[in-house]
Design a protein around this motif. Structure first.
Motif, PDB file in Angstrom:
ATOM      1  N   THR A  70       0.823  -1.216   0.000  1.00  0.00           N
ATOM      2  CA  THR A  70       0.000   0.000   0.000  1.00  0.00           C
ATOM      3  C   THR A  70       0.855   1.263   0.000  1.00  0.00           C
ATOM      4  O   THR A  70       0.640   2.173  -0.810  1.00  0.00           O
ATOM      5  CB  THR A  70      -0.942   0.005   1.216  1.00  0.00           C
ATOM      6  OG1 THR A  70      -1.904  -1.053   1.065  1.00  0.00           O
ATOM      7  CG2 THR A  70      -1.681   1.333   1.339  1.00  0.00           C
ATOM      8  N   ASP A  71       1.816   1.345   0.904  1.00  0.00           N
ATOM      9  CA  ASP A  71       2.650   2.554   0.972  1.00  0.00           C
ATOM     10  C   ASP A  71       3.378   2.791  -0.342  1.00  0.00           C
ATOM     11  O   ASP A  71       3.467   3.924  -0.830  1.00  0.00           O
ATOM     12  CB  ASP A  71       3.657   2.446   2.117  1.00  0.00           C
ATOM     13  CG  ASP A  71       2.997   2.490   3.489  1.00  0.00           C
ATOM     14  OD1 ASP A  71       1.856   2.992   3.574  1.00  0.00           O
ATOM     15  OD2 ASP A  71       3.614   2.021   4.457  1.00  0.00           O
ATOM     16  N   LEU A  74       0.885   3.974  -3.115  1.00  0.00           N
ATOM     17  CA  LEU A  74       0.468   5.366  -2.970  1.00  0.00           C
ATOM     18  C   LEU A  74       1.603   6.335  -3.285  1.00  0.00           C
ATOM     19  O   LEU A  74       1.372   7.407  -3.861  1.00  0.00           O
ATOM     20  CB  LEU A  74      -0.060   5.601  -1.554  1.00  0.00           C
ATOM     21  CG  LEU A  74      -1.331   4.831  -1.173  1.00  0.00           C
ATOM     22  CD1 LEU A  74      -1.707   5.108   0.275  1.00  0.00           C
ATOM     23  CD2 LEU A  74      -2.492   5.161  -2.098  1.00  0.00           C
ATOM     24  N   ALA A  75       2.819   5.971  -2.928  1.00  0.00           N
ATOM     25  CA  ALA A  75       3.954   6.861  -3.185  1.00  0.00           C
ATOM     26  C   ALA A  75       4.172   7.099  -4.675  1.00  0.00           C
ATOM     27  O   ALA A  75       4.620   8.170  -5.094  1.00  0.00           O
ATOM     28  CB  ALA A  75       5.220   6.277  -2.556  1.00  0.00           C
ATOM     29  N   ASP A  84      -1.488  11.506  -9.801  1.00  0.00           N
ATOM     30  CA  ASP A  84      -2.391  12.398  -9.062  1.00  0.00           C
ATOM     31  C   ASP A  84      -3.855  12.154  -9.390  1.00  0.00           C
ATOM     32  O   ASP A  84      -4.727  12.365  -8.527  1.00  0.00           O
ATOM     33  CB  ASP A  84      -2.022  13.854  -9.354  1.00  0.00           C
ATOM     34  CG  ASP A  84      -0.723  14.276  -8.677  1.00  0.00           C
ATOM     35  OD1 ASP A  84      -0.322  13.600  -7.708  1.00  0.00           O
ATOM     36  OD2 ASP A  84      -0.111  15.271  -9.112  1.00  0.00           O
ATOM     37  N   ALA A 128      -6.030  10.174  -6.946  1.00  0.00           N
ATOM     38  CA  ALA A 128      -6.511  10.777  -5.705  1.00  0.00           C
ATOM     39  C   ALA A 128      -7.945  11.264  -5.838  1.00  0.00           C
ATOM     40  O   ALA A 128      -8.652  11.420  -4.837  1.00  0.00           O
ATOM     41  CB  ALA A 128      -5.595  11.926  -5.290  1.00  0.00           C
ATOM     42  N   ALA A 150      -2.818   5.747   6.268  1.00  0.00           N
ATOM     43  CA  ALA A 150      -1.978   6.050   5.106  1.00  0.00           C
ATOM     44  C   ALA A 150      -2.807   6.667   3.989  1.00  0.00           C
ATOM     45  O   ALA A 150      -2.367   7.619   3.318  1.00  0.00           O
ATOM     46  CB  ALA A 150      -1.285   4.781   4.622  1.00  0.00           C
ATOM     47  N   ALA A 151      -4.022   6.134   3.778  1.00  0.00           N
ATOM     48  CA  ALA A 151      -4.901   6.683   2.740  1.00  0.00           C
ATOM     49  C   ALA A 151      -5.307   8.113   3.072  1.00  0.00           C
ATOM     50  O   ALA A 151      -5.308   8.995   2.200  1.00  0.00           O
ATOM     51  CB  ALA A 151      -6.136   5.796   2.586  1.00  0.00           C
ATOM     52  N   TRP A 179      -2.444  10.425   2.442  1.00  0.00           N
ATOM     53  CA  TRP A 179      -2.231  10.546   0.985  1.00  0.00           C
ATOM     54  C   TRP A 179      -3.246  11.501   0.365  1.00  0.00           C
ATOM     55  O   TRP A 179      -2.888  12.371  -0.431  1.00  0.00           O
ATOM     56  CB  TRP A 179      -2.323   9.155   0.353  1.00  0.00           C
ATOM     57  CG  TRP A 179      -2.152   9.118  -1.128  1.00  0.00           C
ATOM     58  CD1 TRP A 179      -1.018   9.385  -1.849  1.00  0.00           C
ATOM     59  CD2 TRP A 179      -3.154   8.757  -2.089  1.00  0.00           C
ATOM     60  NE1 TRP A 179      -1.241   9.208  -3.192  1.00  0.00           N
ATOM     61  CE2 TRP A 179      -2.553   8.822  -3.365  1.00  0.00           C
ATOM     62  CE3 TRP A 179      -4.495   8.370  -1.989  1.00  0.00           C
ATOM     63  CZ2 TRP A 179      -3.250   8.528  -4.542  1.00  0.00           C
ATOM     64  CZ3 TRP A 179      -5.180   8.067  -3.157  1.00  0.00           C
ATOM     65  CH2 TRP A 179      -4.562   8.155  -4.411  1.00  0.00           C
ATOM     66  N   TRP A 180      -4.512  11.373   0.756  1.00  0.00           N
ATOM     67  CA  TRP A 180      -5.529  12.285   0.225  1.00  0.00           C
ATOM     68  C   TRP A 180      -5.242  13.731   0.644  1.00  0.00           C
ATOM     69  O   TRP A 180      -5.324  14.650  -0.184  1.00  0.00           O
ATOM     70  CB  TRP A 180      -6.918  11.858   0.710  1.00  0.00           C
ATOM     71  CG  TRP A 180      -7.488  10.696  -0.036  1.00  0.00           C
ATOM     72  CD1 TRP A 180      -7.455  10.477  -1.379  1.00  0.00           C
ATOM     73  CD2 TRP A 180      -8.193   9.575   0.535  1.00  0.00           C
ATOM     74  NE1 TRP A 180      -8.084   9.288  -1.697  1.00  0.00           N
ATOM     75  CE2 TRP A 180      -8.555   8.724  -0.544  1.00  0.00           C
ATOM     76  CE3 TRP A 180      -8.563   9.220   1.824  1.00  0.00           C
ATOM     77  CZ2 TRP A 180      -9.257   7.536  -0.346  1.00  0.00           C
ATOM     78  CZ3 TRP A 180      -9.262   8.045   2.020  1.00  0.00           C
ATOM     79  CH2 TRP A 180      -9.600   7.209   0.945  1.00  0.00           C
ATOM     80  N   ALA A 234      -2.418  15.096   1.364  1.00  0.00           N
ATOM     81  CA  ALA A 234      -1.231  15.604   0.673  1.00  0.00           C
ATOM     82  C   ALA A 234      -1.531  16.012  -0.761  1.00  0.00           C
ATOM     83  O   ALA A 234      -0.802  16.815  -1.351  1.00  0.00           O
ATOM     84  CB  ALA A 234      -0.126  14.548   0.691  1.00  0.00           C
ATOM     85  N   ARG A 235      -2.619  15.491  -1.317  1.00  0.00           N
ATOM     86  CA  ARG A 235      -3.006  15.810  -2.688  1.00  0.00           C
ATOM     87  C   ARG A 235      -4.227  16.715  -2.757  1.00  0.00           C
ATOM     88  O   ARG A 235      -4.894  16.806  -3.787  1.00  0.00           O
ATOM     89  CB  ARG A 235      -3.221  14.515  -3.486  1.00  0.00           C
ATOM     90  CG  ARG A 235      -1.878  13.892  -3.883  1.00  0.00           C
ATOM     91  CD  ARG A 235      -1.967  12.405  -4.126  1.00  0.00           C
ATOM     92  NE  ARG A 235      -0.650  11.883  -4.503  1.00  0.00           N
ATOM     93  CZ  ARG A 235       0.357  11.670  -3.646  1.00  0.00           C
ATOM     94  NH1 ARG A 235       0.187  11.950  -2.365  1.00  0.00           N
ATOM     95  NH2 ARG A 235       1.520  11.202  -4.065  1.00  0.00           N
TER      96      ARG A 235
END
Length: 430
Positions: free
Chosen positions: A285-286, A289-290, A294, A297, A315-316, A319-320, A322-323
């Motif tokens: 997963t990590d 996502l990395a 884009d 997202a 983590a999700a 991630w959201w 950060a975007r």
């Protein structure tokens, strides 16, 4: 309502085929099959049965002749007119005509291909080889047949009143779970229990219990036949099979690195809304996502299916954020070996932070733990996975290493290509 104990006793199951219909399967299999039919119809793929619970020696408990009888029966099935009408005309996820005419014409004529069955070291080696759209439809029937035959081997040794008591205890056990869930606000639960169910009749009973007991909190079932008969939503999106096969078909490392995202590019050409759910854990997963583009997202949500579910959801969310996405508008579907305690804890942690939803599987439709001597009906971990595609082995690098699979050399290659680090093993029950 069906008296399951009497049905078992009177007929010794002969009146009840394990798989009753071509749509006695999970909805996501049909969605994925249509995608494969469109994008990779000629890919040659091999599926194989994998018993992760080695101490349960299926070939010593299940008669080979009876197993072949049920496998052959499934090969005789085809869509009925009513089933075809339902698939062609029903609204799924707010969309009419989810299944295209060309796919339906093929599906109406399709019969499942042959299988290969052998015994080795107390286990059955069951494989399916052929064109991907055909052999992929063996997965759910194969699992339900093996799971139920193992259960029948135990039930056939029980007397009439033993069976009555067993099912009385099992229904009480399930209803006590429902009572714990029914007062939870804004809960969303779906039945994901087809593949490792106790039986079709029991899965159907469980769905009726959730319909009555949970009301609007019960959002549907993955089982298409039950969804059609009980007039509830058919639930399901996509699974690890897609990225695993796309990756195996990749010609080089660059194509391999792109394969998980290529799958989702193809998926979004057909689907929108709540069907745009990312399953990120096939190769970590990590790591997924990395590297994710884009545009992903903007999808509706994510399904958490291995590893620590709290870590996956956190983590999700990160991630959201950060975007520039609002996590409170995103759907997080938890679906890994859940039972009531897990559902309540995850709902309590994430309610209001995301739109949490729960796919309740084996421990909904096959929780007979502690109900017979020696715990002989305890559920176990049986899967049917794509093991090769285009002549190359498939690989899965789960967030839980105990769910990973593939040859050692290919696992090392995939770890390098996807930059997968160390993962923490978690015991697998189902």
């Amino acid at each position: 309502m069906v008296d399951i104990a009497t049905r078992v006793w009177n007929h010794k199951w002969k009146i009840d085929p394990i798989v009753r219909s071509m749509i006695d399967t999970d909805f996501y299999k049909l969605l994925m099959c249509q995608s494969v039919f469109r994008n990779k119809p000629d890919a040659n793929v091999t599926f194989s049965l994998i018993n992760r619970t080695k101490q349960i020696r299926l070939a010593e408990q299940i008669d080979e002749g009876e197993l072949r009888e049920h496998l052959d029966y499934v090969r005789s099935l085809s869509l009925t007119r009513g089933e075809s009408t339902w698939l062609r005309g029903n609204t799924f996820y707010g969309k009419r005509q989810m299944f295209r005419p060309d796919f339906m014409e093929w599906f109406e004529q399709m019969r499942l291909p042959d299988y290969n069955l052998e015994k080795r070291d107390g286990q059955y080696e069951l494989t399916f080889e052929g064109k991907w759209p055909e052999v992929m439809l063996w997965e759910i029937p194969a699992l339900t047949i093996l799971m139920e035959l193992r259960g029948r081997a135990v039930l056939n040794r029980m007397e009439k009143f033993e069976l009555q008591v067993l099912y009385a205890r099992a229904t009480t056990k399930l209803w006590e779970k429902v009572e714990r869930l029914r007062e939870v606000p804004e809960l969303r639960i779906a039945d994901f229990g087809t593949r490792r169910r106790h039986s079709f009749l029991w899965q159907d009973w469980c769905n009726q219990a959730l319909i009555e007991g949970l009301g609007e909190s019960f959002i549907g079932t993955s089982n298409c036949l039950i969804a059609m008969r009980r007039e509830v939503e058919a639930i399901g999106t996509n699974a690890h099979e897609l990225p695993m096969v796309y990756a195996a078909l990749a010609e080089n490392d660059a194509e391999l690195a792109r394969a998980p995202y290529r799958v989702l590019e193809d998926w979004q050409e057909e689907h929108e809304g709540n069907l745009r759910i990312i399953l990120p854990d096939t190769y970590g997963t990590d790591e997924f996502l990395a590297r994710a583009p884009d545009w992903l997202a903007g999808w509706t949500g994510i399904r958490i299916d291995s590893g620590d579910p709290v870590a996956g959801a956190e983590a999700a969310i990160a991630w959201w954020k950060a975007r520039g996405e609002d996590p409170t508008k995103k759907l997080v579907i938890f679906s890994d070996g859940l039972d009531v305690d897990d559902i309540l804890a995850l709902h309590d942690r994430f309610h209001g932070r995301v739109r949490a939803s729960f796919g309740w599987g084996t421990l909904l439709t096959n929780d007979f733990r502690g109900l017979v001597p020696n715990d002989a009906l305890r559920p176990f971990s049986l899967v049917c996975k794509a093991v090769s595609a285009g002549g190359r082995p498939t690989v899965k690098l789960s967030d839980n290493p105990n769910k990973s699979m593939g040859p050692a050399a290919e696992i090392e290659r995939y770890k390098r290509v996807f930059s997968v680090g160390e993962k923490t093993p978690i015991d697998v029950m189902v």
